[in-house]
Design a protein around this motif. Structure first.
Motif, mmCIF file in Angstrom:
data_model
loop_
_atom_site.group_PDB
_atom_site.id
_atom_site.type_symbol
_atom_site.label_atom_id
_atom_site.label_comp_id
_atom_site.label_asym_id
_atom_site.label_seq_id
_atom_site.Cartn_x
_atom_site.Cartn_y
_atom_site.Cartn_z
ATOM 1 N N ARG A 168 -84.247 -38.415 3.657
ATOM 2 C CA ARG A 168 -83.580 -39.430 4.497
ATOM 3 C C ARG A 168 -83.618 -40.810 3.848
ATOM 4 N N SER A 169 -84.724 -41.107 3.172
ATOM 5 C CA SER A 169 -84.865 -42.444 2.589
ATOM 6 C C SER A 169 -83.919 -42.675 1.408
ATOM 7 N N GLU A 170 -83.281 -41.597 0.934
ATOM 8 C CA GLU A 170 -82.367 -41.745 -0.212
ATOM 9 C C GLU A 170 -80.907 -41.926 0.216
ATOM 10 N N VAL A 171 -80.713 -41.987 1.529
ATOM 11 C CA VAL A 171 -79.353 -42.150 2.065
ATOM 12 C C VAL A 171 -79.192 -43.560 2.626
ATOM 13 N N LEU A 172 -78.080 -44.198 2.272
ATOM 14 C CA LEU A 172 -77.698 -45.447 2.930
ATOM 15 C C LEU A 172 -76.437 -45.158 3.737
ATOM 16 N N TYR A 173 -76.489 -45.439 5.036
ATOM 17 C CA TYR A 173 -75.378 -45.098 5.930
ATOM 18 C C TYR A 173 -74.647 -46.379 6.346
ATOM 19 N N VAL A 174 -73.321 -46.360 6.204
ATOM 20 C CA VAL A 174 -72.519 -47.572 6.385
ATOM 21 C C VAL A 174 -71.486 -47.360 7.490
ATOM 22 N N SER A 175 -71.507 -48.236 8.499
ATOM 23 C CA SER A 175 -70.520 -48.100 9.577
ATOM 24 C C SER A 175 -70.212 -49.456 10.190
ATOM 25 N N SER A 176 -68.993 -49.589 10.694
ATOM 26 C CA SER A 176 -68.606 -50.798 11.436
ATOM 27 C C SER A 176 -68.888 -50.638 12.930
ATOM 28 N N ASN A 177 -69.217 -49.423 13.345
ATOM 29 C CA ASN A 177 -69.449 -49.149 14.765
ATOM 30 C C ASN A 177 -70.934 -49.241 15.085
ATOM 31 N N SER A 178 -71.306 -50.144 15.985
ATOM 32 C CA SER A 178 -72.733 -50.368 16.214
ATOM 33 C C SER A 178 -73.420 -49.114 16.764
ATOM 34 N N TRP A 179 -72.727 -48.340 17.591
ATOM 35 C CA TRP A 179 -73.350 -47.118 18.119
ATOM 36 C C TRP A 179 -73.630 -46.118 16.998
ATOM 37 N N ASP A 180 -72.814 -46.141 15.956
ATOM 38 C CA ASP A 180 -72.966 -45.224 14.823
ATOM 39 C C ASP A 180 -74.127 -45.686 13.932
ATOM 40 N N VAL A 181 -74.224 -46.995 13.746
ATOM 41 C CA VAL A 181 -75.357 -47.567 13.004
ATOM 42 C C VAL A 181 -76.660 -47.216 13.719
ATOM 43 N N THR A 182 -76.674 -47.404 15.027
ATOM 44 C CA THR A 182 -77.882 -47.118 15.817
ATOM 45 C C THR A 182 -78.264 -45.640 15.708
ATOM 46 N N GLY A 183 -77.252 -44.779 15.796
ATOM 47 C CA GLY A 183 -77.511 -43.341 15.707
ATOM 48 C C GLY A 183 -78.074 -42.944 14.349
ATOM 49 N N ALA A 184 -77.518 -43.509 13.274
ATOM 50 C CA ALA A 184 -77.983 -43.183 11.919
ATOM 51 C C ALA A 184 -79.384 -43.730 11.686
ATOM 52 N N ALA A 185 -79.638 -44.942 12.193
ATOM 53 C CA ALA A 185 -80.974 -45.542 12.059
ATOM 54 C C ALA A 185 -81.989 -44.727 12.860
ATOM 55 N N ASN A 186 -81.586 -44.301 14.033
ATOM 56 C CA ASN A 186 -82.420 -43.464 14.887
ATOM 57 C C ASN A 186 -82.796 -42.159 14.182
ATOM 58 N N PHE A 187 -81.875 -41.667 13.342
ATOM 59 C CA PHE A 187 -82.136 -40.431 12.592
ATOM 60 C C PHE A 187 -83.054 -40.682 11.399
ATOM 61 N N GLY A 188 -83.150 -41.936 10.979
ATOM 62 C CA GLY A 188 -84.087 -42.257 9.902
ATOM 63 C C GLY A 188 -83.448 -42.763 8.619
ATOM 64 N N PHE A 189 -82.142 -43.055 8.661
ATOM 65 C CA PHE A 189 -81.471 -43.616 7.482
ATOM 66 C C PHE A 189 -81.580 -45.132 7.473
ATOM 67 N N ASP A 190 -81.594 -45.721 6.284
ATOM 68 C CA ASP A 190 -81.284 -47.146 6.181
ATOM 69 C C ASP A 190 -79.806 -47.307 6.511
ATOM 70 N N THR A 191 -79.474 -48.426 7.130
ATOM 71 C CA THR A 191 -78.094 -48.601 7.600
ATOM 72 C C THR A 191 -77.530 -49.961 7.227
ATOM 73 N N VAL A 192 -76.212 -49.978 7.058
ATOM 74 C CA VAL A 192 -75.478 -51.228 6.877
ATOM 75 C C VAL A 192 -74.433 -51.315 7.982
ATOM 76 N N TRP A 193 -74.454 -52.428 8.713
ATOM 77 C CA TRP A 193 -73.425 -52.666 9.725
ATOM 78 C C TRP A 193 -72.354 -53.572 9.117
ATOM 79 N N VAL A 194 -71.123 -53.079 9.111
ATOM 80 C CA VAL A 194 -70.010 -53.876 8.600
ATOM 81 C C VAL A 194 -69.399 -54.629 9.775
ATOM 82 N N ASN A 195 -69.690 -55.908 9.842
ATOM 83 C CA ASN A 195 -69.289 -56.740 10.978
ATOM 84 C C ASN A 195 -68.166 -57.676 10.539
ATOM 85 N N ARG A 196 -66.940 -57.157 10.533
ATOM 86 C CA ARG A 196 -65.801 -57.920 10.007
ATOM 87 C C ARG A 196 -65.341 -59.024 10.949
ATOM 88 N N ARG A 197 -65.679 -58.875 12.238
ATOM 89 C CA ARG A 197 -65.113 -59.810 13.221
ATOM 90 C C ARG A 197 -66.147 -60.696 13.898
#
Lengths: 224, 224
Positions: free
Chosen positions: B166-195
Motif C-alpha cells: 500500500r505504501s508504494e501506491v500514490l492515489y490521485v483524485s479530484s473527488n474528496s470522497w474518493d481521496v478519503t476512501g483511498a486514504a482510509n484504505f491506506g494509500f498516500d493521496t493527492v487531492w486535485v483541487n482545481r476550483r
C-alpha cells in the motif's frame, strides 16, 4: 395483513425545519442555507462512512457535519456553539398529526416502532422529550449493529425485534433513499411526500405515497 | 518510494464540464443545472446502490440518473436523446496538462494506472478515443468485483494488479470522497483541487493538495 408499522425518525415523525428556527438565533441571514447543507452533509458523510466500513455514532458524525457546514459558510464558532446547535436535534418538533395517527394505529392493535440512524444519546432525549413516547413500543437504533440505513442489515433489526415476517411490516419514511432501502429489503413501504417532491427512484418505488400521515391511517384501514 | 501512481478518471483526468457543452445543444437555458444534477444524482445513486448491495453497471446507472434529472427539469425526451446525451461520457476532454504529466511520470519509471467506477463499455471508448491511452499501463474498473468506490474492496484491486504494498501506491483524485476512501484504505493521496473548494473532511485528509497535475509532478520529484 400488517402487524408492525415502523417509522423513520428524522423528517418522518420529527420536522427537520425545526433546525432552522434554532439556527435563526445563531445566524439569521444564513440559517436556511446552513440547515440545508448541514443535513445534506450529515447524510453524505453517513453514506460514505457506511461504504468505507468506518461507522461512527451519529452524534459525532452530526457535529462533524456541522463544523464542515459552518467552515463552508465562513462562520467562526467555538465548542459551545457546536453543542448548542447540535442540541436542536434533541428538541425537534413532531408533525402535528402524529399523536392522533399513533393512537389510531394502536387502536387497530398494530405495533408501532421507530428505526433510526441516530444513536441512543440522540434518540432517547428526542423521544422522551416529546408527548408521543407512550405510543411508541420500540425505539430501534442502527447503533446496535454499527451499520447505517439503507444497508440490508439495518432493516433486518426490525425482524429481530418483532419476530415477524417481512410481509407483516409496513415501513414509513419521508426519505426516498430510506424507502428504497426498506423496499429493497422486502418490506412494503409508504413514502411521506409532504412537499410534493419527485420520488428519487433508485431501484424500488414505494408501495404507497401519502402527503401526510393521516392518509397513511386511511390506507392501512383499507389494506388490513 | 512510490512505484505506481493511480488516477481516478471522471473529474481527475477528464473534465466533467465537457458534459455541459453537449447539453447546451440539447437545452441551452438549463444545460448547467442539468449537468450538475445529473452528476450529483449519478454519485448519490451509486453510493446508495453500494450500501444496499445492489450493484448495477455504471452505464445503466448513469442513464437512469439522466432520466431522473430530465424528469425533474420537466423535459420531454426519448430513447435516442438519452443515448446521445450519455455518449458525452464517452467523449470527455482531458485536462490539457495530462499528456505532459503522464510522460514526465513515465520518465521516472513510475507505473500509471486508472481506477474507475465506470465499466469497460464506458471506459474503453473514453480512454481509446483520447491521445493519452498509450501512457496508461492499466485501466482498472470496479466492475470486476461489482463494488463501487469508496469501498475498501475497490481500492484493493490496485494491489491485485500491481503486486505492490500500500505504501508504494500514490492515489490521485479530484473527488474528496474518493481521496478519503483511498486514504482510509491506506494509500498516500493527492487531492486535485482545481476550483479552490474546501476539502470535505470525512475522516481522512489528503497527503497533499495540488491545484493541477503539474504540481503533482513537482511534488513526486521531491518525495521520491
Amino acid at each position: 395483513m400488517y402487524k408492525a408499522i415502523i417509522f423513520d425518525v428524522y423528517g418522518t415523525i420529527f420536522d427537520m425545519s425545526s433546525l432552522e428556527k434554532r439556527l435563526n438565533q445563531f445566524d439569521e441571514t444564513q440559517a436556511s442555507s446552513i440547515s440545508q447543507l448541514w443535513r445534506k452533509t450529515q447524510l453524505q458523510h453517513m453514506f460514505l462512512k457506511q461504504i468505507m466500513q468506518r461507522y461512527i455514532t451519529f452524534d459525532i458524525l452530526t457535529k462533524d457535519a456541522l463544523r464542515f457546514t459552518l467552515d463552508k459558510h465562513k462562520i467562526q464558532y467555538n465548542r459551545e456553539d457546536i453543542n448548542q446547535l447540535f442540541d436542536a436535534f434533541l428538541d425537534l418538533d413532531y408533525f402535528k398529526e402524529i399523536p392522533r395517527v399513533f393512537s389510531d394505529l394502536k387502536a387497530k392493535n398494530l405495533e408501532i416502532g421507530v428505526l433510526s440512524n441516530g444513536n441512543d444519546s440522540m434518540l432517547m432525549p428526542l423521544v422522551d422529550n416529546s408527548k408521543i413516547s407512550d405510543d411508541i413500543d420500540t425505539v430501534m437504533s442502527v447503533d446496535e449493529i454499527k451499520q447505517y440505513k439503507p444497508s440490508p442489515a439495518s432493516y433486518a433489526l426490525i425482524l429481530d425485534y418483532y419476530h415477524v415476517n417481512r410481509s407483516e411490516v409496513l415501513y414509513v419514511s419521508s426519505n426516498s433513499w430510506d424507502v428504497t432501502g426498506a423496499a429493497n429489503f422486502g418490506f412494503d413501504t409508504v413514502w411521506v411526500n409532504r412537499r410534493k417532491m419527485q420520488f428519487d427512484n433508485n431501484g424500488q418505488a414505494p408501495t404507497m405515497t401519502v402527503s401526510n400521515l393521516n392518509e397513511l391511517v386511511k390506507w392501512v384501514e383499507m389494506n388490513k
